[in-house]
Scaffold this motif. Structure first.
Motif, mmCIF file in Angstrom:
data_model
loop_
_atom_site.group_PDB
_atom_site.id
_atom_site.type_symbol
_atom_site.label_atom_id
_atom_site.label_comp_id
_atom_site.label_asym_id
_atom_site.label_seq_id
_atom_site.Cartn_x
_atom_site.Cartn_y
_atom_site.Cartn_z
ATOM 1 N N ILE A 234 0.810 -1.218 0.000
ATOM 2 C CA ILE A 234 0.000 0.000 0.000
ATOM 3 C C ILE A 234 0.840 1.263 0.000
ATOM 4 N N GLU A 235 2.064 1.183 0.509
ATOM 5 C CA GLU A 235 2.872 2.391 0.618
ATOM 6 C C GLU A 235 3.310 2.933 -0.736
ATOM 7 N N TYR A 236 3.246 2.108 -1.792
ATOM 8 C CA TYR A 236 3.483 2.644 -3.123
ATOM 9 C C TYR A 236 2.370 3.612 -3.528
ATOM 10 N N PHE A 237 1.201 3.497 -2.870
ATOM 11 C CA PHE A 237 0.045 4.311 -3.207
ATOM 12 C C PHE A 237 -0.161 5.483 -2.249
ATOM 13 N N VAL A 238 0.277 5.329 -1.015
ATOM 14 C CA VAL A 238 -0.022 6.385 -0.040
ATOM 15 C C VAL A 238 1.214 7.049 0.549
ATOM 16 N N ILE A 239 2.395 6.418 0.436
ATOM 17 C CA ILE A 239 3.607 7.023 0.996
ATOM 18 C C ILE A 239 4.700 7.035 -0.075
ATOM 19 N N SER A 240 4.361 7.592 -1.201
ATOM 20 C CA SER A 240 5.355 7.867 -2.231
ATOM 21 C C SER A 240 5.181 9.318 -2.648
ATOM 22 N N ARG A 241 6.267 9.928 -3.070
ATOM 23 C CA ARG A 241 6.192 11.353 -3.420
ATOM 24 C C ARG A 241 5.310 11.581 -4.638
ATOM 25 N N PHE A 242 5.313 10.637 -5.580
ATOM 26 C CA PHE A 242 4.483 10.789 -6.770
ATOM 27 C C PHE A 242 3.007 10.800 -6.399
ATOM 28 N N MET A 243 2.590 9.851 -5.547
ATOM 29 C CA MET A 243 1.179 9.785 -5.176
ATOM 30 C C MET A 243 0.781 10.965 -4.306
ATOM 31 N N ALA A 244 1.731 11.519 -3.540
ATOM 32 C CA ALA A 244 1.419 12.731 -2.776
ATOM 33 C C ALA A 244 1.024 13.862 -3.712
ATOM 34 N N GLY A 245 1.592 13.865 -4.916
ATOM 35 C CA GLY A 245 1.261 14.891 -5.898
ATOM 36 C C GLY A 245 -0.145 14.785 -6.447
ATOM 37 N N MET A 246 -0.840 13.681 -6.149
ATOM 38 C CA MET A 246 -2.233 13.552 -6.571
ATOM 39 C C MET A 246 -3.152 14.463 -5.757
ATOM 40 N N SER A 247 -2.642 14.960 -4.642
ATOM 41 C CA SER A 247 -3.416 15.907 -3.827
ATOM 42 C C SER A 247 -3.004 17.328 -4.192
ATOM 43 N N PRO A 248 -3.935 18.249 -4.221
ATOM 44 C CA PRO A 248 -3.584 19.639 -4.537
ATOM 45 C C PRO A 248 -2.745 20.253 -3.435
ATOM 46 N N TYR A 249 -2.013 21.290 -3.785
ATOM 47 C CA TYR A 249 -1.191 22.015 -2.820
ATOM 48 C C TYR A 249 -0.896 23.393 -3.395
ATOM 49 N N PRO A 250 -0.779 24.416 -2.536
ATOM 50 C CA PRO A 250 -0.518 25.769 -3.054
ATOM 51 C C PRO A 250 0.755 25.871 -3.890
ATOM 52 N N ARG A 251 1.766 25.062 -3.593
ATOM 53 C CA ARG A 251 3.010 25.083 -4.364
ATOM 54 C C ARG A 251 3.237 23.704 -4.960
ATOM 55 N N GLN A 252 3.242 23.629 -6.287
ATOM 56 C CA GLN A 252 3.394 22.350 -6.970
ATOM 57 C C GLN A 252 4.543 22.400 -7.964
ATOM 58 N N PHE A 253 5.132 21.240 -8.192
ATOM 59 C CA PHE A 253 6.101 21.122 -9.262
ATOM 60 C C PHE A 253 5.376 21.146 -10.610
ATOM 61 N N ARG A 254 6.115 21.431 -11.666
ATOM 62 C CA ARG A 254 5.493 21.560 -12.987
ATOM 63 C C ARG A 254 4.761 20.284 -13.393
ATOM 64 N N VAL A 255 5.371 19.136 -13.147
ATOM 65 C CA VAL A 255 4.726 17.882 -13.538
ATOM 66 C C VAL A 255 3.426 17.681 -12.785
ATOM 67 N N GLU A 256 3.367 18.138 -11.534
ATOM 68 C CA GLU A 256 2.127 18.016 -10.760
ATOM 69 C C GLU A 256 1.041 18.920 -11.330
ATOM 70 N N ARG A 257 1.419 20.122 -11.703
ATOM 71 C CA ARG A 257 0.438 21.035 -12.301
ATOM 72 C C ARG A 257 -0.131 20.455 -13.594
ATOM 73 N N ILE A 258 0.728 19.827 -14.389
ATOM 74 C CA ILE A 258 0.270 19.225 -15.647
ATOM 75 C C ILE A 258 -0.703 18.083 -15.365
ATOM 76 N N LEU A 259 -0.359 17.235 -14.401
ATOM 77 C CA LEU A 259 -1.229 16.109 -14.056
ATOM 78 C C LEU A 259 -2.603 16.581 -13.599
ATOM 79 N N HIS A 260 -2.635 17.641 -12.807
ATOM 80 C CA HIS A 260 -3.915 18.147 -12.313
ATOM 81 C C HIS A 260 -4.725 18.780 -13.444
ATOM 82 N N LYS A 261 -4.072 19.453 -14.366
ATOM 83 C CA LYS A 261 -4.783 20.033 -15.505
ATOM 84 C C LYS A 261 -5.401 18.956 -16.388
ATOM 85 N N LEU A 262 -4.731 17.808 -16.468
ATOM 86 C CA LEU A 262 -5.233 16.698 -17.275
ATOM 87 C C LEU A 262 -6.290 15.863 -16.538
ATOM 88 N N GLY A 263 -6.520 16.174 -15.269
ATOM 89 C CA GLY A 263 -7.528 15.440 -14.497
ATOM 90 C C GLY A 263 -7.083 14.070 -14.048
#
Length: 572
Positions: A289-318
């Motif tokens: 389960i930690e590949y899904f809940v305790i990895s930096r990539f999956m943390a990027g699935m949650s919004p945050y005021p400051r995001q890396f570019r790849v995270e912003r792209i992922l959120h724009k794509l839904g």
């Protein structure tokens, strides 16, 4: 050459420190140390000019440091759990003298044997719940038990020489700010003896689980059975032949209900207002389960005021929303929630707070087999021989156990201090969830509950030490208030505010990265950033953080933020 100029020279500083630590009798030395720090401005204003706690005296009990009727020292820490221990260890690396007050007779905080129950395990694996410089032993279970956590924390305490600085069985009754800075503490030990302390700086590491929350249910006095909270349960053997109702759907409630369903004579009943999303230790019984809940990539699935570019792209794509729908379908099928009528109505991303957690192994199977009875509703009233639910159904019970969490209280602060800490919103106004803007010489460590809480406490302790000892400037008060308001608005909009804004799930990684940025540390810790982001979190990647920071900034660059209070000279 003036003494301060000599003291700034590294070789001279080592020589003076060695002489200082070995050449004086304790009584003379404590007086010299105290008077210099209190009466000479240069010693109280600059860390690299201030005399540290003498090496010769660090092993002496603090009750020998009495200058009059009050014991004076640098740092006091309330609590000897995960947060208090890592804070003490970190501050001592900077040459500070520390004293921890722990009301229990052991280290561990929430893992103390007085606060745990049989079958309790961590929600993290032994890999991700460890300190960065102290991995858990290989013989520990993948999900360490409470007993193993006590072994681990005792080992950490002894490895870092912290035990001699802990006052066990000692509760802080009152912490009052002094007029010119610092704090006056009143503490009481198990014999009822009170002592007074004056400290330059106070750190509350008592955690967010301060007082068990027991709902006020009508007619409890008429109930002929027993009522407990999950943190105050009696010996389990006394419950074996009892009819038990467990209230709640958080970790402790489901743990206790599951344990009783396997060990008690009568099937227990679990009562909850609404089902919540829970996760399994292995997705589809295969993937950790930690590949899904305790990895930096999956943390990027949650919004945050400051995001890396790849995270912003992922959120724009839904992509995150599609990910969460997949998570819901996966665990609905794996747990059989449809058949049990226990599918939560809220989207999983809106419930990723400090209530969501691991399901006990086989928990839903016990319900399906009829070994654990589940009832949706709330207890409306107590009956002489049980409880009545909001649905009108009566349930016979000998024991009612509330797994309804804890209230967050700071009972050792005066009311005016609490009001300044909470502000108008009633939520703690802490910059980076650590520093109160309106209350000087005070910090909070561990008020960052999340799935990465141990890691967040360690990063917070390092961040605090860097600031206090002059290596890291912070924004002015207006800038700090703006950040507090930004984060409060963010949590209101996403997962909601809980425990007076001390829950930072699901953005524990991003929270730590904000601190790392301010310290000037690297965010990517390995040579393979792609693997680091996709892999399970590894605390050991941060084991060299202290050395990295000192290579970048060997000496303090601004005025340290402690030791500025002025007191009268003491008698020799």
């Amino acid at each position: 050459m003036p003494f301060l100029m000599i003291w700034r020279k590294k070789k001279a500083r080592r020589l003076i420190t060695s002489i200082y630590g070995l050449s004086f009798k304790p009584s003379i030395f404590h007086t010299l140390h105290h008077n210099l720090r209190r009466s000479v401005p240069q010693f109280s204003n600059w860390n690299h000019c201030a005399l540290p706690t003498p090496v010769f005296l660090r092993s002496l009990p603090y009750h020998d440091l009495n200058f009059s009727n009050t014991i004076a020292m640098q740092f006091a820490i309330i609590g000897a759990g995960i947060s208090g221990l890592v804070t003490a260890k970190t501050l001592r690396e900077y040459g500070a003298s520390v004293l921890l007050f722990e009301k229990e007779n052991q280290v561990g905080g929430v893992w103390a044997d007085t606060r745990t129950y049989p079958g309790l395990t961590t929600q993290n694996s032994k890999r991700t719940y460890a300190f960065s410089d102290y991995p858990m032993p290989n013989h520990f279970d993948e999900w360490p038990t409470a007993e193993q956590m006590r072994e681990y924390l005792n080992g950490y305490t002894d490895k870092n020489g912290l035990r001699e600085f802990i006052r066990f069985n000692t509760a802080v009754d009152m912490a009052e700010p002094l007029p010119n800075g610092g704090w006056h503490l009143t503490v009481t030990d198990q014999s009822g003896t009170q002592e007074q302390f004056e400290v330059d700086y106070l750190i509350s590491a008592a955690g967010t689980y301060s007082s068990p929350m027991l709902p006020q249910v009508p007619h409890q006095e008429a109930f002929t059975g027993k009522v407990y909270h999950t943190s105050t349960l009696p010996d389990w053997h006394t419950l074996k032949d009892k009819k038990v109702v467990v209230v709640g759907f958080g970790k402790s409630a489901t743990d206790v209900a599951d344990y009783l369903s396997r060990n008690a004579t009568h099937p227990p009943t679990i009562v909850y207002r609404k089902p919540r999303w829970k996760v399994a230790r292995r997705v589809n019984n295969k993937i950790h389960i930690e590949y899904f809940v305790i990895s930096r990539f999956m943390a990027g699935m949650s919004p945050y005021p400051r995001q890396f570019r790849v995270e912003r792209i992922l959120h724009k794509l839904g992509i995150p929303k599609k990910n969460w729908r997949m998570v819901e379908k996966t665990f609905t099928k794996q747990f059989g929630l449809d058949k049990l009528g226990m599918v939560p109505q809220e989207p999983v991303e809106s419930t990723l707070n400090c209530v969501t957690g691991l399901a006990p192994e086989g928990f839903y199977d016990q319900i399906a087999a009829g070994k654990l009875i589940n009832k949706q509703g709330k207890i409306q009233t107590f009956l002489p021989n049980g409880v009545e639910l909001s649905t009108g159904e009566a349930i016979e019970a000998d024991v009612v156990i509330f797994g309804t969490g804890f209230t967050q209280e700071l009972t050792y602060f005066p009311e005016d201090v609490v009001q300044r800490l909470e502000g108008r919103t009633g939520n703690y106004q802490l910059y980076r969830h650590t520093l109160p803007v309106e209350v000087p010489d005070l910090a909070f460590i561990g008020y960052t509950s999340s799935i990465t809480s141990a890691y967040n406490a360690e990063i917070s302790a390092r961040w605090l030490a860097e600031h206090l000892f002059g290596y890291m400037p912070l924004p002015d008060q207006e800038g700090q208030r703006a950040q507090i308001q930004e984060m409060e608005a963010f949590f209101k909009k996403t997962v909601g505010i809980s425990n007076k804004n001390t829950c930072i799930s699901p953005v524990g990684f991003q929270f730590a990265e904000d601190m790392l940025r301010e310290m000037g540390a690297k965010l990517i810790r390995t040579k393979n950033p792609v693997k680091e982001w996709l892999d399970r979190f590894q605390p050991l990647n941060y084991g060299n953080l202290r050395e990295e920071l000192r290579r970048k900034k060997p000496e303090p660059t601004h005025q340290p933020q402690w030791g500025r209070r002025q007191t009268e000279d003491v008698e020799a």
